[in-house]
Write a protein that holds these residues in place. Structure first.
Motif, PDB file in Angstrom:
ATOM      1  N   VAL A 113       0.836  -1.203   0.000  1.00  0.00           N
ATOM      2  CA  VAL A 113       0.000   0.000   0.000  1.00  0.00           C
ATOM      3  C   VAL A 113       0.870   1.253   0.000  1.00  0.00           C
ATOM      4  O   VAL A 113       0.586   2.234  -0.711  1.00  0.00           O
ATOM      5  CB  VAL A 113      -0.943  -0.005   1.224  1.00  0.00           C
ATOM      6  N   ASP A 117       1.069   4.080  -2.816  1.00  0.00           N
ATOM      7  CA  ASP A 117       0.858   5.483  -2.419  1.00  0.00           C
ATOM      8  C   ASP A 117       1.959   6.370  -2.990  1.00  0.00           C
ATOM      9  O   ASP A 117       1.689   7.439  -3.547  1.00  0.00           O
ATOM     10  CB  ASP A 117       0.835   5.570  -0.891  1.00  0.00           C
ATOM     11  N   ARG A 136     -10.500   7.541   2.561  1.00  0.00           N
ATOM     12  CA  ARG A 136     -10.174   6.446   1.655  1.00  0.00           C
ATOM     13  C   ARG A 136      -8.951   5.673   2.137  1.00  0.00           C
ATOM     14  O   ARG A 136      -8.887   4.459   1.990  1.00  0.00           O
ATOM     15  CB  ARG A 136      -9.939   6.987   0.245  1.00  0.00           C
ATOM     16  N   ALA A 140      -8.864   1.766   3.066  1.00  0.00           N
ATOM     17  CA  ALA A 140      -7.876   0.864   2.471  1.00  0.00           C
ATOM     18  C   ALA A 140      -7.168   0.049   3.544  1.00  0.00           C
ATOM     19  O   ALA A 140      -6.928  -1.158   3.375  1.00  0.00           O
ATOM     20  CB  ALA A 140      -6.858   1.674   1.661  1.00  0.00           C
ATOM     21  N   THR A 143      -9.612  -2.571   4.893  1.00  0.00           N
ATOM     22  CA  THR A 143      -9.736  -3.646   3.904  1.00  0.00           C
ATOM     23  C   THR A 143      -8.519  -4.553   3.921  1.00  0.00           C
ATOM     24  O   THR A 143      -8.638  -5.788   3.854  1.00  0.00           O
ATOM     25  CB  THR A 143      -9.926  -3.056   2.497  1.00  0.00           C
TER      26      THR A 143
END
Length: 318
Positions: A113, A117, A136, A140, A143
């Motif tokens: 992630v 990013d 968001r 994320a 999740t």
């Protein structure tokens, strides 16, 4: 309960090896915990850092590495150093193994992630802040951890095996097909991380080439070279820490019979994953100027509070 013959299959370390692996774990874990917990405290105490999605991802990584250090060390040493024939039951063992697996899965997932990013921060500069909001980023992270939990506790939910002969040679009750699935998934995530960083270096190189062509008279610091050196170090450490363990897992998953020396090697190689959890803060988090500034501010504030407390005690005594 696991019978004694199964125990002999998995607990293969002799006394000297147990001492050596205990020393490695005890040497790595305290410092790793200290650094990762410190990062969580700094991000948690800084309102400015909590506003930025990138630092939320760093917090997710620090949380995963904190859990990995503590769960791995306790459960790993308990399993390999225990002299008792009464090993954990199936449910209890898979529950503990799932916790360790979830922590390491969350760690590698957080690295992915963060790589995504950084890629979007460079590739879509104009729309980055609009696309990646704090909400968001939080979704994320949630999740990511839900997926990590589901993947890690699949053996506990039924994807396991009972007889010693049909199970993995490295983990009790773990089905070989699940081991192949997990190792393949981690390999895919690592490859995606490497691709993301390679694209970042390529885009930086392309930008520097264009700038040099437009302004050849200016002496510029080559950002692309600096990034290439940094990301090469990141990639090397990631591969060194994870490839040995994943290689053993894949070898076991395809049905190759692992002998005792190979199982001992796997036990020692698995400590590299623990080492990776201690190195991650140095590579990904403490290099950030804003976080170091927040850490310095927190330390100064704590010193100020301590000084005020000492002065208050002195005035009260007088």
């Amino acid at each position: 309960m696991m019978n004694s013959s199964c125990k002999n299959v998995y607990t293969v370390l002799n006394y000297t090896e147990k001492v050596a692996i205990s020393t490695i774990c005890v040497s790595i874990t305290p410092l790793s915990l200290l650094v990762n917990v410190l990062i969580l405290v700094v991000i948690g105490c800084s309102r400015n850092l909590r506003k930025h999605p990138s630092y939320l991802f760093m917090g997710s990584l620090a949380l995963a590495d904190t859990i990995a250090c503590s769960c791995y060390t306790i459960n790993f040493l308990e399993f390999h150093l225990s002299e008792s024939d009464n090993l954990l039951g199936k449910t209890e063992y898979l529950l503990k193994l799932g916790g360790v697996t979830m922590a390491f899965t969350g760690s590698v997932g957080s690295l992915l992630v963060m790589a995504a990013d950084r890629y979007h921060a460079i590739y879509k500069v104009s729309t980055y802040k609009v696309l990646l909001t704090r909400k968001r980023a939080f979704m994320a992270i949630v999740t990511l951890w839900v997926m990590a939990a589901l993947i890690s506790f699949l053996p506990l939910m039924g994807w396991n095996c009972q007889p010693c002969e049909s199970c993995s040679s490295l983990f009790p009750y773990v089905d070989r097909y699940y081991l192949a699935f997990f190792a393949s998934l981690v390999l895919v995530v690592i490859v995606l991380i490497l691709v993301a960083y390679a694209l970042i270096v390529w885009m930086a190189h392309k930008h520097e080439a264009n700038m040099s062509a437009e302004h050849p008279e200016l002496a510029r610091m080559r950002v692309d070279i600096h990034l290439a050196k940094t990301f090469s170090c990141v990639m090397l450490i990631l591969l060194v820490c994870w490839l040995p363990v994943l290689s053993f897992m894949m070898t076991d998953a395809v049905g190759t019979k692992l002998l005792t020396p190979e199982k001992k090697a796997f036990a020692f190689c698995s400590t590299l994953c623990l080492l990776n959890s201690g190195i991650n803060p140095l590579l990904y988090t403490l290099r950030c100027r804003e976080l170091r500034a927040a850490l310095k501010s927190l330390v100064v504030g704590l010193r100020g509070c301590k000084g005020c407390s000492s002065q208050l005690v002195t005035n009260t005594s007088v």
